[in-house]
Design a protein around this motif. Structure first.
Motif, PDB file in Angstrom:
ATOM      1  N   ASP A  55      10.129  16.013  17.711  1.00 30.94           N
ATOM      2  CA  ASP A  55       8.671  15.896  17.820  1.00 30.94           C
ATOM      3  C   ASP A  55       8.068  16.891  16.825  1.00 30.94           C
ATOM      4  O   ASP A  55       8.148  18.105  17.027  1.00 30.94           O
ATOM      5  N   ALA A  56       7.501  16.354  15.767  1.00 29.30           N
ATOM      6  CA  ALA A  56       7.039  17.210  14.668  1.00 29.30           C
ATOM      7  C   ALA A  56       5.640  17.771  14.898  1.00 29.30           C
ATOM      8  O   ALA A  56       5.081  18.407  14.013  1.00 29.30           O
ATOM      9  N   PHE A  57       5.064  17.515  16.089  1.00 28.86           N
ATOM     10  CA  PHE A  57       3.750  18.099  16.376  1.00 28.86           C
ATOM     11  C   PHE A  57       3.891  19.285  17.330  1.00 28.86           C
ATOM     12  O   PHE A  57       3.012  20.117  17.433  1.00 28.86           O
ATOM     13  N   ILE A 110       0.853  -1.201   0.000  1.00 26.37           N
ATOM     14  CA  ILE A 110       0.000   0.000   0.000  1.00 26.37           C
ATOM     15  C   ILE A 110       0.883   1.242   0.000  1.00 26.37           C
ATOM     16  O   ILE A 110       0.678   2.179  -0.794  1.00 26.37           O
ATOM     17  N   LYS A 111       1.891   1.280   0.866  1.00 28.14           N
ATOM     18  CA  LYS A 111       2.737   2.477   0.948  1.00 28.14           C
ATOM     19  C   LYS A 111       3.476   2.703  -0.369  1.00 28.14           C
ATOM     20  O   LYS A 111       3.556   3.832  -0.864  1.00 28.14           O
ATOM     21  N   SER A 112       4.015   1.620  -0.954  1.00 26.01           N
ATOM     22  CA  SER A 112       4.712   1.760  -2.238  1.00 26.01           C
ATOM     23  C   SER A 112       3.767   2.298  -3.312  1.00 26.01           C
ATOM     24  O   SER A 112       4.136   3.160  -4.111  1.00 26.01           O
ATOM     25  N   ASP A 115       9.848  12.968   5.381  1.00 22.67           N
ATOM     26  CA  ASP A 115       9.113  11.835   5.945  1.00 22.67           C
ATOM     27  C   ASP A 115       8.949  12.078   7.449  1.00 22.67           C
ATOM     28  O   ASP A 115       9.893  11.914   8.226  1.00 22.67           O
ATOM     29  N   ILE A 116       7.750  12.490   7.845  1.00 23.81           N
ATOM     30  CA  ILE A 116       7.486  12.779   9.269  1.00 23.81           C
ATOM     31  C   ILE A 116       7.019  11.482   9.941  1.00 23.81           C
ATOM     32  O   ILE A 116       6.088  10.831   9.460  1.00 23.81           O
ATOM     33  N   GLY A 117       7.669  11.122  11.039  1.00 21.39           N
ATOM     34  CA  GLY A 117       7.383   9.830  11.678  1.00 21.39           C
ATOM     35  C   GLY A 117       8.015   8.717  10.864  1.00 21.39           C
ATOM     36  O   GLY A 117       7.411   7.669  10.646  1.00 21.39           O
ATOM     37  N   ASP A 134      11.656  12.001  13.413  1.00 17.46           N
ATOM     38  CA  ASP A 134      10.901  11.142  14.337  1.00 17.46           C
ATOM     39  C   ASP A 134      11.421  11.409  15.749  1.00 17.46           C
ATOM     40  O   ASP A 134      12.631  11.541  15.939  1.00 17.46           O
ATOM     41  N   PRO A 135      10.538  11.488  16.735  1.00 19.02           N
ATOM     42  CA  PRO A 135      11.026  11.777  18.095  1.00 19.02           C
ATOM     43  C   PRO A 135      11.762  10.596  18.731  1.00 19.02           C
ATOM     44  O   PRO A 135      12.475  10.784  19.715  1.00 19.02           O
ATOM     45  N   ALA A 136      11.581   9.395  18.204  1.00 19.12           N
ATOM     46  CA  ALA A 136      12.227   8.222  18.806  1.00 19.12           C
ATOM     47  C   ALA A 136      13.685   8.161  18.338  1.00 19.12           C
ATOM     48  O   ALA A 136      13.978   7.742  17.214  1.00 19.12           O
TER      49      ALA A 136
HETATM   50  C1  LIG Z   1       3.716   3.065  13.362  1.00 19.04           C
HETATM   51  S1  LIG Z   1       5.212   3.968  13.347  1.00 19.04           S
HETATM   52  C2  LIG Z   1       5.398   4.232  11.592  1.00 19.04           C
HETATM   53  C3  LIG Z   1       6.824   4.369  11.143  1.00 19.04           C
HETATM   54  C4  LIG Z   1       6.997   4.535   9.634  1.00 19.04           C
HETATM   55  N1  LIG Z   1       6.381   5.746   9.132  1.00 19.04           N
HETATM   56  C5  LIG Z   1       6.423   3.345   8.906  1.00 19.04           C
HETATM   57  O1  LIG Z   1       5.446   3.491   8.174  1.00 19.04           O
HETATM   58  O2  LIG Z   1       6.979   2.262   9.041  1.00 19.04           O
HETATM   59  C6  LIG Z   1       4.688   5.560  13.917  1.00 19.04           C
HETATM   60  C7  LIG Z   1       5.811   6.543  14.036  1.00 19.04           C
HETATM   61  O3  LIG Z   1       5.291   7.832  14.333  1.00 19.04           O
HETATM   62  C8  LIG Z   1       6.245   8.462  15.153  1.00 19.04           C
HETATM   63  N2  LIG Z   1       5.706   9.615  15.862  1.00 19.04           N
HETATM   64  C9  LIG Z   1       4.907   9.624  16.955  1.00 19.04           C
HETATM   65  N3  LIG Z   1       4.757  10.888  17.407  1.00 19.04           N
HETATM   66  C10 LIG Z   1       5.445  11.699  16.566  1.00 19.04           C
HETATM   67  C11 LIG Z   1       5.685  13.102  16.521  1.00 19.04           C
HETATM   68  N4  LIG Z   1       5.199  13.913  17.465  1.00 19.04           N
HETATM   69  N5  LIG Z   1       6.458  13.599  15.524  1.00 19.04           N
HETATM   70  C12 LIG Z   1       6.967  12.770  14.576  1.00 19.04           C
HETATM   71  N6  LIG Z   1       6.790  11.433  14.582  1.00 19.04           N
HETATM   72  C13 LIG Z   1       6.036  10.896  15.568  1.00 19.04           C
HETATM   73  C14 LIG Z   1       6.655   7.325  16.093  1.00 19.04           C
HETATM   74  O4  LIG Z   1       7.840   7.615  16.812  1.00 19.04           O
HETATM   75  C15 LIG Z   1       6.793   6.172  15.136  1.00 19.04           C
HETATM   76  O5  LIG Z   1       8.081   6.026  14.620  1.00 19.04           O
END
Ligand SMILES: C[S@@+](CC[C@H](N)C(=O)[O-])C[C@H]1O[C@@H](n2cnc3c(N)ncnc32)[C@H](O)[C@@H]1O
Length: 518
Positions: free
Chosen positions: A190-192, A93-95, A117-119, A143-145
């Motif tokens: 943290d992009a929010f 789906i993503k591709s 690419d956010i998150g 990504d915040p992690a």
């Molecule tokens: C389910 S994972 C998806 C990772 C990747 N986008 C994927 O599709 O494989 C959700 C991601 O959203 C990130 N996330 C959560 N809060 C966020 C924020 N405030 N800003 C940016 N990313 C965030 C998490 O850290 C996590 O890596």
């Protein structure tokens, strides 16, 4: 880094420096008052720790969760995973979405894309971007992690050194194989909550609201895969997220992503309430407050204020949430509506009725709080036991929960009877996904409200489709069909679907979208 909403929390230096222990027998010389003072300090520290844990933000819970998810090799994901069909399907789906919405606008003059690419997580989509039809020149992952960001950096380095696997010829769109043609940078952010305009490379590419007098952002695509729902904890975060998306995109740029589908959630919640009504004794009122699309902080019976987009305290109108099959036409407005009781075709989650401590306050229903997710143990508490009511006890409210052996959604408290979530923020549920997400708090993104708010940021809806419909429409596409075979969604040469019914039900929780920056 400037804050969009709140002040950046400072990392305090740790005071937890271990002191040398007193030598044996030393305690005997400590006076009673000293002992009491030490105990009091200990008590105080324990209390502070409890308070810190109680107020630990959802973002911290989410960050810690994703940091702790182990990085598993591609071989494991392809062979040992219990949800390999679902993993393949989600990747396909993503591709497909990346491919569909990153084509050259002027075929004659293709230009290399700049993608934010956010998150981005562990960089799982790097290979997909590498294989996009239009080449990239820049990929920025946020990504915040921070552990995930380090892993994404490492993944890119491996791709750059030719160490990736797969590639178009071997595994489809998600491996690499060839060194990336683009430059990539990664940021733990943290992009929010914080403005991405403070990240040097993003500022260099271009960041700003833009207007007809001046430039906006410089990115061609902003992608948010399985991520945006975390922003709907509150209005400040959701709008902070949108300010970052819109601020990064150039005019004509695209905002693509996948999130849980609020139509599916609504259907499940409506079905839950219908079941509740059936179970209700025929005579007499239930005594329970009804939640029917009214703001939770208003006295029952008061009229909702008119919905003003961008107004801090207004909710959307009783939203006829859109039917999920928006036409795939550039700039097409999303017009379909559906009545509140519609059940998304093909997606009728089984509803379990579990009981949970009351969230009702004075007869009104308290909106789900932005606290941490309930634990798995909480989730698994069996309903028959908890339904055993002693005569002097109040009946416990029941909560909507559904899923299967792969995924589970559970609201911690009451939900709107008509499945319309107003105001559109803060509707927390806990989500569990086998091997992927362990009871993390997520938030409903009420689609029509979100679409209306996005318009405020010059983001116009171009496409929205549930995953199951994307599969139906694209499985025989000349590119996406063969791609699905290479990615293990179905067997070679038009072979059988390799996604189980339960995996498909879990995938059907999501939909994909594309907005266009006007
Ligand atoms: C389910 S994972 C998806 C990772 C990747 N986008 C994927 O599709 O494989 C959700 C991601 O959203 C990130 N996330 C959560 N809060 C966020 C924020 N405030 N800003 C940016 N990313 C965030 C998490 O850290 C996590 O890596």
């Amino acid at each position: 880094m400037s804050s969009l909403g709140s002040k950046r929390p400072r990392e305090e230096d740790s005071n937890d420096v271990s002191r040398p222990r007193k030598r044996p027998g030393g305690a005997a010389r400590v006076s009673k008052s000293e002992t009491e003072a030490v105990l009091q300090r200990q008590h105080q520290r324990a209390e502070e720790a409890r308070q810190a844990a109680a107020t630990r933000g959802v973002e911290e819970v989410v960050r810690q969760h994703y940091n702790a998810v182990p990085q598993r090799g591609r071989d494991w994901r392809k062979t040992d995973s219990r949800i390999k069909g679902l993993r393949s399907f989600n990747n396909w789906i993503k591709s497909t979405i990346i491919h569909k919405f990153s084509p050259a606008e002027a075929e004659a003059e293709p230009y290399p894309l700049r993608v934010l690419d956010i998150g981005c997580g562990k960089g799982g989509d790097l290979g997909k971007w590498q294989q996009a039809p239009q080449p990239l020149e820049l990929y920025v992952g946020v990504d915040p992690a921070e552990v995930s960001i380090e892993q994404a950096r490492e993944r890119y380095k491996q791709m750059a050194s030719g160490g990736g696997r797969g590639g178009r010829g071997r595994g489809g769109y998600h491996g690499g194989g060839r060194p990336p043609t683009f430059h990539a940078e990664f940021f733990a952010e943290d992009a929010f909550t914080y403005s991405l305009g403070d990240i040097p490379v993003i500022r260099d590419v271009g960041f700003g609201p833009g207007s007809r007098w001046g430039p906006g952002g410089g990115f061609d695509v902003v992608s948010m895969m399985f991520c945006m729902h975390y922003a709907f904890e509150n209005e400040v975060k959701a709008k902070g997220m949108l300010a970052n998306v819109a601020g990064s995109l150039r005019k004509g740029g695209r905002f693509i992503g996948v999130i849980p589908n609020s139509d599916v959630i609504r259907s499940a919640v409506v079905a839950f309430h219908a079941q509740q009504a059936k179970n209700k004794p025929p005579d007499g009122p239930s005594g329970k407050a009804e939640v029917s699309g009214q703001r939770n902080d208003e006295p029952a019976g008061s009229e909702s204020p008119p919905y003003i987009i961008g107004d801090q305290d207004s909710g959307p109108p009783a939203e006829p949430e859109a039917n999920a099959s928006t036409k795939d036409t550039t700039h097409a407005k999303h017009t379909e509506g559906a009545d509140g009781s519609e059940v998304v075709p093909g997606v009728t989650p089984a509803i379990n009725v579990l009981t949970e401590p009351s969230s009702e306050v004075n007869g009104d229903v308290e909106k789900p709080k932005a606290d941490t997710a309930s634990t798995k143990d909480d989730r698994l508490r069996s309903s028959p036991q908890r339904n055993e009511k002693k005569d002097d006890e109040q009946p416990e409210p029941e909560v909507a929960e559904w899923g299967n052996s792969i995924y589970r959604v559970r609201f911690p408290g009451d939900t709107p009877k008509d499945g319309i979530f107003r105001p559109p923020y803060g509707w927390k549920y806990s989500f569990f996904m086998e091997e992927a997400v362990e009871e993390v708090p997520e938030y409903v993104v009420p689609w029509e409200a979100f679409r209306a708010i996005a318009e405020d940021y010059n983001l116009e809806l171009q496409y929205r489709k549930p995953f199951a419909e994307i599969w139906k429409e694209e499985q025989n596409h000349p590119i996406f069909g063969p791609l699905s075979e290479r990615m293990g969604v179905r067997g070679r040469d038009g072979g059988p679907l390799l996604v189980s019914d339960e995996e498909m039900e879990a995938a059907s929780f999501y939909h994909a979208f594309c907005f266009y920056k006007i």
